[in-house]
Motif scaffolding. Sequence first.
Motif, PDB file in Angstrom:
ATOM      1  N   ILE A   1      30.231  -5.033  44.842  1.00 58.59           N
ATOM      2  CA  ILE A   1      29.512  -3.878  44.297  1.00 58.59           C
ATOM      3  C   ILE A   1      29.456  -2.755  45.322  1.00 58.59           C
ATOM      4  CG2 ILE A   1      27.233  -3.036  43.582  1.00 58.59           C
ATOM      5  CD1 ILE A   1      26.786  -5.881  42.372  1.00 58.59           C
ATOM      6  N   ILE A   2      29.006  -3.061  46.537  1.00 54.56           N
ATOM      7  CA  ILE A   2      28.796  -2.020  47.548  1.00 54.56           C
ATOM      8  C   ILE A   2      30.121  -1.391  47.972  1.00 54.56           C
ATOM      9  CG2 ILE A   2      27.968  -1.571  49.886  1.00 54.56           C
ATOM     10  CD1 ILE A   2      25.940  -3.908  49.373  1.00 54.56           C
ATOM     11  N   SER A   3      31.081  -2.233  48.305  1.00 57.78           N
ATOM     12  CA  SER A   3      32.392  -1.730  48.725  1.00 57.78           C
ATOM     13  C   SER A   3      33.074  -0.975  47.591  1.00 57.78           C
ATOM     14  CB  SER A   3      33.264  -2.904  49.184  1.00 57.78           C
ATOM     15  OG  SER A   3      34.599  -2.516  49.364  1.00 57.78           O
ATOM     16  N   GLY A   4      33.009  -1.533  46.392  1.00 58.46           N
ATOM     17  CA  GLY A   4      33.674  -0.922  45.245  1.00 58.46           C
ATOM     18  C   GLY A   4      33.100   0.429  44.893  1.00 58.46           C
ATOM     19  N   LEU A   5      31.773   0.540  44.875  1.00 58.05           N
ATOM     20  CA  LEU A   5      31.157   1.825  44.544  1.00 58.05           C
ATOM     21  C   LEU A   5      31.501   2.885  45.584  1.00 58.05           C
ATOM     22  CD1 LEU A   5      27.592   0.790  43.292  1.00 58.05           C
ATOM     23  CD2 LEU A   5      29.493   1.668  41.936  1.00 58.05           C
ATOM     24  N   LEU A   6      31.443   2.519  46.853  1.00 57.25           N
ATOM     25  CA  LEU A   6      31.741   3.486  47.904  1.00 57.25           C
ATOM     26  C   LEU A   6      33.177   4.002  47.782  1.00 57.25           C
ATOM     27  CD1 LEU A   6      30.663   3.309  51.591  1.00 57.25           C
ATOM     28  CD2 LEU A   6      33.016   3.884  51.046  1.00 57.25           C
ATOM     29  N   LEU A   7      34.122   3.083  47.652  1.00 55.60           N
ATOM     30  CA  LEU A   7      35.528   3.501  47.565  1.00 55.60           C
ATOM     31  C   LEU A   7      35.804   4.287  46.287  1.00 55.60           C
ATOM     32  CD1 LEU A   7      37.404   0.332  48.891  1.00 55.60           C
ATOM     33  CD2 LEU A   7      37.348   2.591  49.949  1.00 55.60           C
ATOM     34  N   ALA A   8      35.227   3.854  45.184  1.00 55.88           N
ATOM     35  CA  ALA A   8      35.482   4.533  43.909  1.00 55.88           C
ATOM     36  C   ALA A   8      34.961   5.961  43.938  1.00 55.88           C
ATOM     37  CB  ALA A   8      34.840   3.748  42.764  1.00 55.88           C
ATOM     38  N   LEU A   9      33.756   6.159  44.438  1.00 62.46           N
ATOM     39  CA  LEU A   9      33.184   7.512  44.511  1.00 62.46           C
ATOM     40  C   LEU A   9      33.970   8.387  45.476  1.00 62.46           C
ATOM     41  CD1 LEU A   9      29.423   6.498  44.515  1.00 62.46           C
ATOM     42  CD2 LEU A   9      30.500   7.985  42.809  1.00 62.46           C
ATOM     43  N   PHE A  10      34.312   7.839  46.623  1.00 66.34           N
ATOM     44  CA  PHE A  10      35.084   8.593  47.617  1.00 66.34           C
ATOM     45  C   PHE A  10      36.415   9.052  47.042  1.00 66.34           C
ATOM     46  CE2 PHE A  10      38.690   7.830  50.558  1.00 66.34           C
ATOM     47  CZ  PHE A  10      38.636   9.046  51.244  1.00 66.34           C
ATOM     48  N   MET A  11      37.151   8.127  46.428  1.00 70.17           N
ATOM     49  CA  MET A  11      38.484   8.478  45.941  1.00 70.17           C
ATOM     50  C   MET A  11      38.420   9.425  44.753  1.00 70.17           C
ATOM     51  SD  MET A  11      40.918   5.153  46.535  1.00 70.17           S
ATOM     52  CE  MET A  11      39.901   3.891  45.847  1.00 70.17           C
ATOM     53  N   SER A  12      37.463   9.220  43.875  1.00 72.96           N
ATOM     54  CA  SER A  12      37.344  10.099  42.710  1.00 72.96           C
ATOM     55  C   SER A  12      37.021  11.527  43.127  1.00 72.96           C
ATOM     56  CB  SER A  12      36.247   9.557  41.777  1.00 72.96           C
ATOM     57  OG  SER A  12      36.024  10.453  40.712  1.00 72.96           O
TER      58      SER A  12
END
Length: 695
Positions: free
Chosen positions: A612-623
């Motif tokens: 959850i934590i890693s996925g949300l951070l990467l998803a928001l950053f890349m988007s």
Amino acid sequence: MDISTALILAIVVSLLSFGVAAYFYIWVKKQPSSNKTVHMVGELIQKGASTFLRREYALLARFAGVIAILILLFLPQPIWSGDFKDNIAMAVSYIFGTALSALAGKIGITIATIANMKAAEAATKGIKPSFLAGFRGGAVMGMAVVGSSLLGVSLVYAITRDASAMLGFSFGASSLALFAKAGGGIYTKTADVSADLVGKVELGIPEDDPRNPAVIADNVGDNVGDVAGMGADLFDSNVASMVAALVMAITLDKGAGNFTMMVFVYAALGLLASSIGVITARMGKSGDPSNALNMSTYVTTALYAGATALVTWIFKFEWRIWGAMIAGLLVGTIIGIASDYFTNDNKKPVHYVAKASESGPAFTILSGVSYGFLSVLPALAGIAVSALVAYNLTAQLNPGNPVYGMFGISMAAVGMLSIVGMIISNDAYGPIVDNARGLVEMGNLGDKALEITDSLDSAGNTVKAVTKGFAIGAAGLTIIALLGTFMSEVNVAASERGLAGIENFDILNPTVFFGLLVGAAIPAVFSAMLMLGVDRNAQRMVGEIHRQFNEIPGLKEGKEDAMPEYDKCIDIATTGALKELIPAGLMAIAATIVVGFVGGVNAVGGFLAGNIISGLLLALFMSNSGGLWDNAKKYVEAGNHGGKGSNAHKSAVVGDTVGDPFKDTAGPSINTQVTVVSLVSSIMATLFLTIKIFG
């Protein structure tokens, strides 16, 4: 009000949304379109998108068939050791979920490939009719997708009243969305990156120049990635949020049905508010499409907040649960505002990156990455605050039972996704007007029409960044809620077997920490696999574009009898995307199963937290960084910092090319990946509880 009345309300509102979708579909089809070139190119886009979707769904149907058989045999527990009717219900619900998710994508493709032609020709009459054609085309998808999700969940609950069946339905929606989003993302960015690198950077020709062999594949990609893929993605998020809430509501209700009833009533009111919002959406006197899209979202939000407060007061629902839901709704708005600030071409971050592009592509990348990381804090902080507020509000209903607090978080997710009908309408508008802009250029509809569609496209890019941020944020709350669902399923299974349940996951426990580290690594590996797929596919397409420019006489010069072989590029994008879409998703699912059988339910709890934590951070950053680079390029193309053909423009195109797989392939696919592994954990909770090596 009782649960039967709530279900009837949900079904009636779902059918009403289908009526709104049908009205808009007929309205869009009736809009005039007479330009032969626009019609010809539009049909090529329509044919390419339909061909890809047909081949993708044929592949995914085989995959879904295998998964359905495995579910029938082993879930929620082996068919030979439990009640076989539970296995049948879960398997049938899974197939139903995949079918509705596929339908969401098909509806989106069908209307988008009609609305793009109508919006293009409407641009010759002015910005307002062109905007309305694009928005109402998107609204067909918004209403149909959310209506399908609410109707599907309502029917599965009405027929089965079983938590496992609803988890199966949600897993069906999520698994198909994962592969549809990944496949569509690889397709669209293969074509987009290739067309930009050869056309803009090497040859200096316009973005949608018909000489470019990849231009039709690029326009097809907008539909299969940003329309079909995002439709399946938000269908999945909406279903997952409702199912997470309902699974815990069933546990808390103990047959009374009060909490379950609230989930259906609030979800139905959200769809009703979205229906009113899309019907009344208009462009104001300012003629600013961004303002029109944002205002329609704010109006829908206000309508929903007022309607739910009124219903809560009339039927004496629990105000704490309403408060948890409103916390999620407000945070969704905050995430949208934050994404808008970092991606809107009227704001400082985009201006700064455009200015930095004058110094070369390295500075474009550095500044874009930096702002992308900065953009993560407001969204993650918002998710954290809403989860904290929602938990503490509802935990007070029964301080001794942590499921109440987790149910509050699930209702915050329902609140954030309550206006998802409007969000999908806005999101689908983006690729429709992007296609319309290309059709205007290829159909030679004039500079004024091109200027109008450029304005609509720029607003579409900002809105896509906002909706992607919203989708990721909603997935964040949904996944936290699904962590509660996983705990609930484990505790039910443990109680039936006389085993100890779980109340929390202690990160000092080595089994939990093992899962945490593995879970945190999965989104990064998943993203890398998808972007490497784009890289491999784009290199093949760049070679094909070079071949055509070198071998077709007169193509580079634009002679009338020199026609590019568009179908070759479409085939490369299609074949490559279908080859690359399965491995990344299977890796994430396999990792979840391995961790579960190695460390049991405690390791899976850690795995989900890290994911959850890693996925949300990467998803928001890349988007956000991808949206920022895209609009920085468009800001330069508007005549700033040297305009088209300048060094700043070439650097901005490089930044946009890097950002394309960030924002349209890996970023929006991560939130679906996180949802899928959470659902896999919940439906396999009994097996992870009883079969493990450690823990």
